[in-house]
Design an enzyme around this catalytic site. Structure first.
Site, short mmCIF file in Angstrom:
data_model
loop_
_atom_site.label_atom_id
_atom_site.label_comp_id
_atom_site.label_asym_id
_atom_site.label_seq_id
_atom_site.Cartn_x
_atom_site.Cartn_y
_atom_site.Cartn_z
CB SER A 1 -33.08 -17.97 17.77
OG SER A 1 -31.92 -18.44 17.12
N GLY B 1 -29.28 -19.03 24.54
CA GLY B 1 -28.31 -19.85 25.27
C GLY B 1 -28.86 -21.21 25.68
CE LYS B 2 -34.03 -22.21 22.64
NZ LYS B 2 -33.51 -20.94 22.06
CB SER C 1 -41.14 -24.38 23.16
OG SER C 1 -40.11 -24.19 24.10
N1 ATP Z 1 -23.96 -17.28 29.97
C1 ATP Z 1 -24.18 -17.80 28.77
N2 ATP Z 1 -24.97 -18.88 28.65
C2 ATP Z 1 -25.24 -19.42 27.44
N3 ATP Z 1 -24.74 -18.95 26.28
C3 ATP Z 1 -23.93 -17.87 26.33
C4 ATP Z 1 -23.62 -17.26 27.57
N4 ATP Z 1 -22.81 -16.21 27.33
C5 ATP Z 1 -22.62 -16.18 26.01
N5 ATP Z 1 -23.27 -17.18 25.39
C6 ATP Z 1 -23.25 -17.41 23.93
O1 ATP Z 1 -24.57 -17.21 23.42
C7 ATP Z 1 -24.81 -18.08 22.31
C8 ATP Z 1 -26.06 -18.91 22.60
O2 ATP Z 1 -26.32 -19.75 21.51
P1 ATP Z 1 -27.17 -21.08 21.63
O3 ATP Z 1 -26.97 -21.82 20.34
O4 ATP Z 1 -26.87 -21.78 22.90
O5 ATP Z 1 -28.64 -20.47 21.69
P2 ATP Z 1 -30.04 -21.23 21.55
O6 ATP Z 1 -30.91 -20.61 22.58
O7 ATP Z 1 -29.85 -22.69 21.60
O8 ATP Z 1 -30.52 -20.76 20.12
P3 ATP Z 1 -31.42 -21.57 19.02
O9 ATP Z 1 -32.84 -21.46 19.48
O10 ATP Z 1 -31.18 -20.83 17.75
O11 ATP Z 1 -30.93 -22.97 18.95
C9 ATP Z 1 -23.58 -18.95 22.16
O12 ATP Z 1 -22.74 -18.38 21.17
C10 ATP Z 1 -22.91 -18.85 23.54
O13 ATP Z 1 -21.52 -19.05 23.50
MG MG Z 2 -30.23 -24.26 20.25
#
Ligand code: ATP
Ligand code: MG
Length: 213
Positions: free
Chosen positions: A39, A42-43, A111
């Protein structure tokens, strides 16, 4: 059980539109990019940025995102290992249908279990499945904590939270690993488009050549 819906009475109906006809129509070959990671890794950020870029490039694609799917299709599922497995099974079936419709699918789900991701790969088909590990460390994810979930999990307010009170099994042989604490979004997109290149370039090239003939 209603006899009309029992598996024994179901007959697969063959379509007359072939997968190849869809490839020609959409000028792309379908594939599922399966993003996995903690989580906050950055997915979702990358999945939606990639979707936007692909649409700009003229490609039919769709993001299946963890939170969004849990609002509807999987609203009845929790976070136990069994519920997570069922979550992944349903998503994989939806991705498979979308691939059958010719779309490029990007999934963004934690996952956490290797076995579940293997199941997704088997359901979708090895040739259409590309596993992408968003490998941002727990420390970075927790520092970001974009949804405040790590703070809640550490306070004991969320059970079975991946990385804190539930395991994350690192992919053994991902197609690509991206640590978003080291790479900017644009750099990540470059690598992701690299994975997609065989699916979006060859057929587009053929179509252009035909169009000119
Ligand atoms: N290079 C990068 N790529 C992706 N996200 C980044 C990057 N740099 C900073 N971030 C920040 O990191 C955070 C990633 O959050 P995101 O909701 O995309 O994660 P997630 O993997 O989808 O988490 P979850 O499993 O909780 O849904 C965001 O606030 C985003 O702006
Ligand atoms: Mg997400």
């Amino acid at each position: 059980m209603n006899q009309n819906t029992s598996a024994g009475n179901l007959v697969w109906q063959a379509a007359s539109v072939t997968p190849e006809a869809r490839v020609q129509l959409l000028r792309q070959r379908p594939v599922t990019l399966w993003m996995t990671g903690l989580s906050g890794a950055g997915k979702s950020t990358l999945a939606f940025a990639l979707e936007k870029r692909l649409i700009e490039l003229g490609h039919a694609c769709f993001v299946l995102d963890g939170d969004n799917v849990r609002h509807g299709l999987n609203a009845d599922l929790g976070f136990s290992p069994e519920a997570r497995t069922e979550n992944i099974r349903r998503i994989a079936e939806v991705a498979k249908l979308m691939n059958a419709a010719g779309l490029i699918v990007i999934t963004s789900f934690i996952s956490p279990y290797c076995e579940d991701r293997h199941m997704a790969r088997e359901l979708i088909g090895v040739e259409k499945f590309r596993e992408i590990h968003i490998s941002t460390t727990l420390k970075s994810c927790e520092q970001r904590d974009p949804k405040g979930l790590y703070q809640k999990a550490r306070a004991g307010l969320i059970n079975e939270f991946t990385g804190v009170s539930a395991p994350y099994e690192v992919p053994e042989d991902p197609c690509l690993s991206l640590d978003t604490s080291e790479l900017q979004v644009e750099q990540c997109l470059h690598f992701l488009l690299g994975v997609l290149r065989p699916f979006i370039n060859e057929t587009a090239g053929q179509q252009t050549a035909k169009g000119r003939a």
